[in-house]
Design an enzyme around this catalytic site. Structure first.
Site, short mmCIF file in Angstrom:
data_model
loop_
_atom_site.label_atom_id
_atom_site.label_comp_id
_atom_site.label_asym_id
_atom_site.label_seq_id
_atom_site.Cartn_x
_atom_site.Cartn_y
_atom_site.Cartn_z
N TYR A 154 0.84 -1.21 0.00
CA TYR A 154 0.00 0.00 0.00
C TYR A 154 0.88 1.27 0.00
O TYR A 154 0.64 2.20 -0.77
CB TYR A 154 -0.91 -0.03 1.23
CG TYR A 154 -1.90 1.10 1.33
CD1 TYR A 154 -3.04 1.14 0.54
CD2 TYR A 154 -1.71 2.15 2.24
CE1 TYR A 154 -3.96 2.18 0.65
CE2 TYR A 154 -2.62 3.18 2.36
CZ TYR A 154 -3.75 3.19 1.57
OH TYR A 154 -4.65 4.22 1.68
N LYS A 158 1.08 4.22 -2.82
CA LYS A 158 0.75 5.62 -2.52
C LYS A 158 1.94 6.55 -2.74
O LYS A 158 1.77 7.71 -3.15
CB LYS A 158 0.21 5.73 -1.09
CG LYS A 158 -1.13 5.00 -0.88
CD LYS A 158 -2.22 5.65 -1.71
CE LYS A 158 -3.54 4.93 -1.63
NZ LYS A 158 -4.61 5.57 -2.42
P1 NAD Z 1 -13.29 2.78 1.08
O1 NAD Z 1 -12.82 1.37 1.17
O2 NAD Z 1 -14.36 3.24 2.02
O3 NAD Z 1 -13.78 3.10 -0.41
C1 NAD Z 1 -13.02 2.71 -1.50
C2 NAD Z 1 -13.74 2.97 -2.79
O4 NAD Z 1 -12.92 2.48 -3.86
C3 NAD Z 1 -15.08 2.24 -2.89
O5 NAD Z 1 -16.00 3.08 -3.55
C4 NAD Z 1 -14.78 1.04 -3.79
O6 NAD Z 1 -15.89 0.64 -4.57
C5 NAD Z 1 -13.69 1.61 -4.68
N1 NAD Z 1 -12.84 0.59 -5.26
C6 NAD Z 1 -12.18 -0.40 -4.62
N2 NAD Z 1 -11.53 -1.17 -5.52
C7 NAD Z 1 -11.78 -0.64 -6.74
C8 NAD Z 1 -11.41 -0.99 -8.05
N3 NAD Z 1 -10.64 -2.05 -8.30
N4 NAD Z 1 -11.85 -0.24 -9.08
C9 NAD Z 1 -12.64 0.83 -8.84
N5 NAD Z 1 -13.04 1.20 -7.62
C10 NAD Z 1 -12.62 0.47 -6.59
O7 NAD Z 1 -11.99 3.69 1.20
P2 NAD Z 1 -11.75 5.20 1.66
O8 NAD Z 1 -11.24 5.15 3.04
O9 NAD Z 1 -12.90 6.05 1.31
O10 NAD Z 1 -10.48 5.53 0.74
C11 NAD Z 1 -10.57 6.24 -0.49
C12 NAD Z 1 -9.15 6.54 -0.96
O11 NAD Z 1 -8.46 7.29 0.04
C13 NAD Z 1 -8.30 5.30 -1.20
O12 NAD Z 1 -7.46 5.50 -2.30
C14 NAD Z 1 -7.50 5.19 0.07
O13 NAD Z 1 -6.29 4.49 -0.16
C15 NAD Z 1 -7.26 6.65 0.38
N6 NAD Z 1 -6.93 6.92 1.77
C16 NAD Z 1 -7.80 6.59 2.78
C17 NAD Z 1 -7.44 6.86 4.09
C18 NAD Z 1 -8.34 6.54 5.25
O14 NAD Z 1 -7.91 6.70 6.40
N7 NAD Z 1 -9.57 6.10 5.04
C19 NAD Z 1 -6.21 7.45 4.37
C20 NAD Z 1 -5.37 7.78 3.33
C21 NAD Z 1 -5.74 7.50 2.03
#
Ligand code: NAD
Length: 246
Positions: A154, A158
């Protein structure tokens, strides 16, 4: 509404950060294509966008599969004819210590998070370069900047998104296209909902503002970068992490 008439695409918009970004852009006047890995879940967000009075088209896509991304952009072209804003938000985790990490766990994360960002941006840039205008925002992570034990795949994906952001920003700045990353800290979503109470307590000690962020905190940062307010910002990594990494 400063995004009136703008056409935007948000990947992974069914829940969490992607959903909040889609709703913020709609609230500011943008029409949207919202994608998720399930059409039903994409439809739910699309209905919420429609209730805000904006046009919303749901689409099922796995961004890790290039042919599906190409099909997505055929839809963008036929429905919108152009694209002003791309938010590469879709992302997954497959955590584990390096010694035990399987090739499939490495590949799955790199394919969705990094290759998916590449594939969507490559298609979007074709439309944006033609229009000599565009905004790309890639949702990276604080752990892409500082690392995290148990997340080698991951963190690599990123950190890769950050290098990708800067390269593409340099490549297309003259075409009036800005390309930036947002690096969220720990945000309250399904992705972090799996963390145990003890892990959450340990994490909180590392966050000066003493709370996890909300999806809306990230949506506001994305909005700044895609609106006119952010027009002189490109190749930047905007930290939205409560002071976790400075
Ligand atoms: P989440 O798991 O709640 O949502 C993820 C979304 O991505 C969902 O809508 C899912 O359908 C979609 N998805 C997953 N695999 C996919 C694929 N192969 N093709 C298309 N869509 C796909 O996650 P989140 O926490 O809302 O995270 C969103 C983004 O933010 C991600 O890139 C995550 O890495 C990043 N992020 C999240 C956090 C956190 O603390 N939640 C921190 C840093 C970065």
């Amino acid at each position: 509404m400063s995004l009136t008439g703008k056409k935007a695409l948000v990947t992974g918009a069914s829940r969490g950060i992607g959903r909040a970004v889609a709703l913020k852009l709609a609230l500011e006047g943008a029409d949207l294509i919202v994608t998720a890995t399930s059409l039903e879940r994409a439809q739910k967000t699309a209905e919420e966008v429609s209730r805000l009075g904006r046009r919303a088209i749901p689409f099922k896509v796995d961004v890790g599969v290039t042919s599906e991304v190409e099909a997505l952009f055929q839809l963008v072209t036929s429905e919108f004819g152009s694209l002003d804003i791309l938010v590469n938000n879709a992302g997954i985790t497959r955590d584990g210590l390096l010694m035990r990490m399987k090739d499939e766990e490495w590949d799955a994360v790199i394919d969705v998070n990094l290759k998916g960002t590449f594939a969507c941006t490559r298609e979007a840039i074709k439309l944006m370069a033609k229009a000599k205008s565009g905004r790309v925002v890639n949702i990276s992570s604080v752990v892409g900047e500082i690392g995290n034990a148990g997340q080698a795949n991951y963190c690599a994906s990123k950190a890769g998104m950050i290098g990708f952001t800067k390269a593409v920003a340099r490549e297309y700045a003259k075409r009036n296209i800005t390309v930036n990353a947002v690096a969220p800290g720990f945000i309250e979503t399904d992705m972090t909902g799996v963390l145990s109470d003890s892990v959450r307590d340990e994490l909180l000690k590392q966050i000066p503002v003493n709370r996890f962020g909300s999806p809306e905190d990230i949506a506001n940062a994305v909005y700044f970068l895609v609106s006119d307010l952010g027009s002189y910002v490109t190749g930047h990594v905007l930290a939205v992490n409560g002071g976790m990494h400075m």
